[in-house]
Design an enzyme around this catalytic site. Sequence first.
Site, PDB file in Angstrom:
ATOM      1  N   ASP A   1      22.127  34.317  14.844  1.00 34.21           N
ATOM      2  CA  ASP A   1      22.150  36.170  14.783  1.00 34.21           C
ATOM      3  C   ASP A   1      20.984  36.746  14.004  1.00 34.21           C
ATOM      4  O   ASP A   1      19.960  37.138  14.285  1.00 34.21           O
ATOM      5  CB  ASP A   1      23.656  36.778  14.342  1.00 34.21           C
ATOM      6  CG  ASP A   1      24.482  36.885  15.218  1.00 34.21           C
ATOM      7  OD1 ASP A   1      24.336  36.757  16.427  1.00 34.21           O
ATOM      8  OD2 ASP A   1      25.765  36.332  15.002  1.00 34.21           O
ATOM      9  N   ARG A   2      21.025  36.712  12.594  1.00 31.41           N
ATOM     10  CA  ARG A   2      19.831  37.407  11.876  1.00 31.41           C
ATOM     11  C   ARG A   2      18.382  36.348  12.333  1.00 31.41           C
ATOM     12  O   ARG A   2      18.116  36.547  11.837  1.00 31.41           O
ATOM     13  CB  ARG A   2      20.656  37.093  10.694  1.00 31.41           C
ATOM     14  CG  ARG A   2      21.518  37.430  10.074  1.00 31.41           C
ATOM     15  CD  ARG A   2      21.850  37.824   8.736  1.00 31.41           C
ATOM     16  NE  ARG A   2      23.368  37.119   8.811  1.00 31.41           N
ATOM     17  CZ  ARG A   2      24.466  36.527   7.872  1.00 31.41           C
ATOM     18  NH1 ARG A   2      23.873  37.071   6.463  1.00 31.41           N
ATOM     19  NH2 ARG A   2      24.988  35.480   7.887  1.00 31.41           N
TER      20      ARG A   2
ATOM     21  N   CYS B   1      20.441  31.304   8.915  1.00 32.99           N
ATOM     22  CA  CYS B   1      21.163  32.044   8.095  1.00 32.99           C
ATOM     23  C   CYS B   1      22.675  31.320   7.901  1.00 32.99           C
ATOM     24  O   CYS B   1      22.619  30.059   7.445  1.00 32.99           O
ATOM     25  CB  CYS B   1      21.570  33.172   9.032  1.00 32.99           C
ATOM     26  SG  CYS B   1      21.515  32.841  10.952  1.00 32.99           S
TER      27      CYS B   1
END
Length: 579
Positions: free
Chosen positions: A322-323, A317
């Site tokens: 996070d993603r 990402c």
Amino acid sequence: MAAARGCPPAGCGDRALAELLLEFSRAQYRAKDGGGGGAAKVERIERRCLELFGRDYRYSVIPNAHGEVCAHYPRHIVLLERDAGAARDPFESTVQVGKLQDLINRSKMARCRGRFVCPVILYKGKHICRSATLAGWGELYGRTGYNYIFSGGSDDAWADAEDISEEDSALRNADSQLFDKVRGHDIKLLRYLSVRYICDLMVENKKVKFGLNVTSSEKVDKAQRYADFTLLSIPYPGCEFFKEYKDRDYTAEGLIFNWKQDYVDAPLSIPVSLTQSLNIDWSEYQSWDLVQQTQNYLKLLISIINSDDDSGLLVHCISGWDRTPLFISLLRLSLWADGLIHVSLEPSEILYLTVAYDWFLFGHMLVDRLSKGEEIFFFCFNFLKHITSEEFSAVKSQRRKSLPPGFTLEEICMLQQRDRGSTTSLSSDFSLGLESSPGAAGSFTYEAVELMPAGAQAQAAWRKSCASSPQAVLWTRAQQSEDRLLSTGMVEVKSSSSSSSTHSDNFLRIGSSPLEVPKSRLVTASDRESRLEEVRSAFLASYSRTIGLKAVPPSPSGAIGGLLEQFVRGVGLRGSSTL
């Protein structure tokens, strides 16, 4: 560097997971400062990860004790090399840790925050990797200022002025060939890891902060340096969107991202060749809710890594914390549930490993995300209930057809070994096909061969060629036993302990046959569901006892959040508590 050996066994039960979650929720991991305030606890977490990796794999370690390689990567970066138990692993990685470390040191400037392309999962000899996106001019020419801007004004200790090396300073004065040099090293690293597919989860082409392009991405590289790779733009909402998930009582169904926001300028772009077998209408992606979007992206990733080629995959990402861990963790758990990787680990152990390694040690900022209500970490493990069905399985169901007349079962196994599934090497005399069907629970599923012989003469010619071949391995057995075996239509297939993946050319083990069955732990669809549900239940129970869910403001009816109420009823706990 010599392969590292597993640490002494360490328990990974409820208490260990609770301790991990508490440490995770108190401070962000940073390799530079020894992992944060709880150094002893972090060391226990690191040892457990190495021990769990060592259960199924031989591996080497890239040392990162003081964050000199990357401040937000593990202090012990694991390179999985091969199955730990097999004398010969057909899917052994060809990557040498010494050369890999050299390429990493040369290429880390190319990516945001120095978060270089790092292999984290080994599947069928393919490296599944993670990283941040490409760094832009802002970072390359002034990392201190870049990190100040990118973090919204907060001081990021890894970019303190004293960390700027002479090499970094020299780069600031480089000419327009800077990107050729830095991204050239990044491309060399990708090629060394045999990465072909690059999946970019960014919803923007370039990350913009205060009007400045602070990061870039492969898909908008003006010089087309990454043109030889298969680039997939699969935009997925950032961590900010998961505040809406929390505010909707942790309900992802019906939650749709607003694609009309000004900063969203990266359309979904996937080569047609990768979508044909998935039966998904990708043109509708902006109408998908969070559940459907995550499901379809996961199906795409599984399809890519399950393809017939030997190419690896990179998922990233922006910062890669996070993603990126969301999909890396879902991939790891999905492949484990199929019995294809980490085959000796129990549900509590694979849960510990993916929370600790994929999230905590790779720098997910859980403390910050919890304070903002951006609960992407919780979403990941609660989402397991949506991927339990067989449609998310990487195991190709297999069906064994009846044997053709005139051939023994041993000869068919040998034909598969010699020709390895080729439909061309047999010329026009034979047609060879691989069929499939669901296997019984606990059994080893295998590829069966359907032969369409042109006649008895062709059969005799084939047997003669096999008998004269130095590679041929023939053995004899009583015809009566063979006839009995064929009449029942059942073959007992024995598999040894464990491996990191399933060989695409599995052989039958019949009596004293010298053919070896590759080791794996294939499971049925119902097994997959129960394994993932056990992981999810263990996570929910430990999360509720340690971190806890944030209740949304009560509705007019006075009912508490749906998922929170589910916790209270199902787990028997209210609110959060300490260990």
